[in-house]
Design a protein around this motif. Structure first.
Motif, PDB file in Angstrom:
ATOM      1  N   LEU A  88       0.820  -1.205   0.000  1.00  8.34           N
ATOM      2  CA  LEU A  88       0.000   0.000   0.000  1.00  8.34           C
ATOM      3  C   LEU A  88       0.859   1.263   0.000  1.00  8.34           C
ATOM      4  O   LEU A  88       0.551   2.234  -0.704  1.00  8.34           O
ATOM      5  CB  LEU A  88      -0.961  -0.006   1.183  1.00  8.34           C
ATOM      6  N   ILE A  89       1.945   1.255   0.757  1.00 13.69           N
ATOM      7  CA  ILE A  89       2.836   2.417   0.772  1.00 13.69           C
ATOM      8  C   ILE A  89       3.525   2.583  -0.584  1.00 13.69           C
ATOM      9  O   ILE A  89       3.628   3.692  -1.104  1.00 13.69           O
ATOM     10  CB  ILE A  89       3.833   2.342   1.939  1.00 13.69           C
ATOM     11  N   GLY A  92       0.838   3.828  -3.069  1.00 13.83           N
ATOM     12  CA  GLY A  92       0.441   5.198  -2.768  1.00 13.83           C
ATOM     13  C   GLY A  92       1.516   6.222  -3.066  1.00 13.83           C
ATOM     14  O   GLY A  92       1.241   7.284  -3.622  1.00 13.83           O
ATOM     15  N   THR A  93       2.757   5.892  -2.703  1.00 14.26           N
ATOM     16  CA  THR A  93       3.830   6.880  -2.876  1.00 14.26           C
ATOM     17  C   THR A  93       4.433   6.859  -4.275  1.00 14.26           C
ATOM     18  O   THR A  93       4.637   7.904  -4.883  1.00 14.26           O
ATOM     19  CB  THR A  93       4.957   6.671  -1.843  1.00 14.26           C
ATOM     20  N   ILE A  98       1.309  10.113  -3.607  1.00 16.39           N
ATOM     21  CA  ILE A  98       0.764  10.625  -2.353  1.00 16.39           C
ATOM     22  C   ILE A  98       1.857  10.586  -1.293  1.00 16.39           C
ATOM     23  O   ILE A  98       2.667   9.654  -1.252  1.00 16.39           O
ATOM     24  CB  ILE A  98      -0.460   9.781  -1.903  1.00 16.39           C
ATOM     25  N   VAL A 100       3.899   9.851   1.937  1.00 13.07           N
ATOM     26  CA  VAL A 100       3.942   8.617   2.725  1.00 13.07           C
ATOM     27  C   VAL A 100       3.148   8.731   4.020  1.00 13.07           C
ATOM     28  O   VAL A 100       2.534   7.756   4.476  1.00 13.07           O
ATOM     29  CB  VAL A 100       5.403   8.174   3.004  1.00 13.07           C
ATOM     30  N   VAL A 103      -0.501   8.128   3.083  1.00 10.24           N
ATOM     31  CA  VAL A 103      -0.705   6.725   2.700  1.00 10.24           C
ATOM     32  C   VAL A 103      -0.673   5.831   3.936  1.00 10.24           C
ATOM     33  O   VAL A 103      -1.445   4.877   4.054  1.00 10.24           O
ATOM     34  CB  VAL A 103       0.355   6.267   1.677  1.00 10.24           C
ATOM     35  N   LYS A 104       0.196   6.158   4.878  1.00 14.21           N
ATOM     36  CA  LYS A 104       0.329   5.350   6.092  1.00 14.21           C
ATOM     37  C   LYS A 104      -0.979   5.299   6.879  1.00 14.21           C
ATOM     38  O   LYS A 104      -1.317   4.262   7.457  1.00 14.21           O
ATOM     39  CB  LYS A 104       1.463   5.908   6.976  1.00 14.21           C
ATOM     40  N   ALA A 107      -3.080   2.716   5.041  1.00 15.17           N
ATOM     41  CA  ALA A 107      -2.496   1.381   5.223  1.00 15.17           C
ATOM     42  C   ALA A 107      -2.731   0.868   6.641  1.00 15.17           C
ATOM     43  O   ALA A 107      -3.047  -0.305   6.843  1.00 15.17           O
ATOM     44  CB  ALA A 107      -0.999   1.419   4.908  1.00 15.17           C
TER      45      ALA A 107
END
Length: 127
Positions: A88-89, A92-93, A98, A100, A103-104, A107
């Motif tokens: 997911l990270i 997302g990144t 996006i 981090v 995104v975290k 996630a």
């Protein structure tokens, strides 16, 4: 039902503290020190997971002494959780661009649900 609600509340408290640890270490490593986001996320995840494991087994699920088999299963399930977190990270990144830290948040929510379900099934001792 009352026991389940109590467990969810306790899990939320433990998870909240673990999240602060995870998010804080991620921020420190990725934003302050400048370490790669995926490496930072893995390190912060493992540290917070260790904290979460001990509190979950002792307070949330009131598990008795873990057998080697249960510990191995927990570690394997945790590796899956780490994998979900890292994918997911990464997506997302690297793919969506996006930050981090945003995104975290997403996630963490997904891995939290995964962790509760797997820990309830594995760690809780049924009488």
């Amino acid at each position: 039902m009352k026991k389940l609600i109590n467990q969810i509340l306790k899990f939320g408290v433990v998870g909240g503290i673990a999240f602060v640890i995870d998010y804080g270490i991620l921020f420190l490593l990725a934003k302050v020190i400048g370490l790669n986001e995926l490496i930072s996320a893995a390190i912060s995840f493992i540290i917070s997971l260790t904290f979460n494991y001990f509190l979950s087994t002792k307070w949330v699920f009131e598990a008795k002494k873990q057998t080697p088999k249960e510990v191995i299963i927990f570690v394997l399930l945790s590796v899956v959780g780490l994998g979900i977190n890292e994918v997911l990270i990464y997506l997302g990144t690297k793919k969506l661009g996006i930050d981090v830290m945003i995104v975290k948040l997403f996630a963490t929510a997904i891995v939290m649900v995964y962790n509760f379900i797997t820990r309830k099934l594995i760690l809780e001792k049924h009488n």
